[in-house]
Scaffold this active site. Structure first.
Site, short mmCIF file in Angstrom:
data_model
loop_
_atom_site.label_atom_id
_atom_site.label_comp_id
_atom_site.label_asym_id
_atom_site.label_seq_id
_atom_site.Cartn_x
_atom_site.Cartn_y
_atom_site.Cartn_z
N CYS A 1 19.60 36.44 15.35
CA CYS A 1 19.76 36.84 13.63
C CYS A 1 19.18 37.50 12.77
O CYS A 1 17.64 38.18 13.25
CB CYS A 1 19.96 35.21 12.42
SG CYS A 1 18.48 34.46 11.65
N HIS B 1 15.35 27.94 12.20
CA HIS B 1 16.69 27.75 13.65
C HIS B 1 15.83 27.88 15.21
O HIS B 1 14.34 27.92 14.94
CB HIS B 1 16.84 29.40 13.62
CG HIS B 1 18.17 29.94 12.86
ND1 HIS B 1 18.39 31.15 12.68
CD2 HIS B 1 18.47 28.72 11.57
CE1 HIS B 1 19.17 31.19 11.48
NE2 HIS B 1 19.23 30.08 10.89
N GLU C 1 14.63 30.02 16.88
CA GLU C 1 13.44 30.97 16.80
C GLU C 1 12.53 30.54 16.52
O GLU C 1 11.59 30.98 17.08
CB GLU C 1 13.74 32.07 16.99
CG GLU C 1 15.72 32.57 17.99
CD GLU C 1 16.82 32.20 17.34
OE1 GLU C 1 17.88 33.37 16.99
OE2 GLU C 1 17.01 30.76 16.83
#
Length: 223
Positions: free
Chosen positions: A126, A96, A98
């Protein structure tokens, strides 16, 4: 021994940077030092960095990845790391935006505790990303669009503010929300159109990819 260690670090750094596009340059042409005006208010700074994260999201979209982008900023205001979704490209479920930005920042700073840093991301993190952010001791997280299905900063799960954690992260959501959300909506609308087009004839599918209307096109099974 020091030279050998430096060589290993430099190699890892090169590998990390390869994940993303080059860091943006400031007016003097120095990569990684781009900052908003010194007298900008915090709200203006948040908008400034979110737009940089959106540039990363557009990079993800160009690779047919879900358009989510992130940048990490140090206390001086310099962008030291960035990332965009690459789960499909890297064959990595953890890739992801991040996570990739965190990995890059850790290598650049040669530490895994990333205290005093702020992460800007276009979509609410998430569960996986929130866990990594807490473990890294990030100081602040700013996100754009809310994620009612998997968001872990309050939309679906409230993990970031759970008092049982031994680290508290300051969270701000909704920065450039309409623009971040619109980018995601456009992506999924186009994806649905392409999935539908797979049932069309080859000529109709080509037209869809080029952005042309396909009304009245024959389905492949009718050809």
């Amino acid at each position: 021994m020091t030279d050998k260690n430096d060589s290993i670090i430099n190699t890892k750094l090169q590998d990390a940077v390869l994940y993303e596009a080059p860091l943006p340059e400031n007016s003097s042409g120095s990569a990684g030092l781009i900052t908003p005006p010194a007298d900008a208010a915090q709200e203006e700074r948040d908008v400034f960095y979110m737009r940089l994260a959106m540039a990363q999201a557009r990079l993800a979209a160009s690779m047919s990845e879900i358009p989510v982008g992130a940048v990490i900023v140090d206390p001086s205001g310099a962008v030291i790391a960035q990332g965009c979704n690459r789960t499909l490209t890297n064959h990595d479920p953890s890739a992801h935006a991040e996570m990739l930005a965190l990995r890059q920042a850790g290598i650049l700073q040669a530490r895994y505790r990333l205290t005093d840093l702020t992460l800007y991301v276009t979509l609410e993190p998430c569960i996986m990303c929130v866990g990594a952010l807490i473990h890294a001791r990030v100081k602040r997280v700013v996100f754009g669009a809310y994620d009612p299905k998997t968001g872990a900063c309050g939309s679906m799960f409230a993990l970031m503010g759970d008092k049982r954690h031994n680290h508290r992260i300051e969270v701000k959501g909704g920065v450039l929300y309409p623009e971040c959300a619109a980018m995601l909506q456009r992506f999924f609308k186009e994806r649905r159109k392409l999935l539908k087009a797979k049932k069309l004839s080859p000529s109709a599918l080509s037209a869809v990819k080029q952005g042309h209307p396909v009304k009245g096109a024959r389905r492949s099974e009718d050809a």
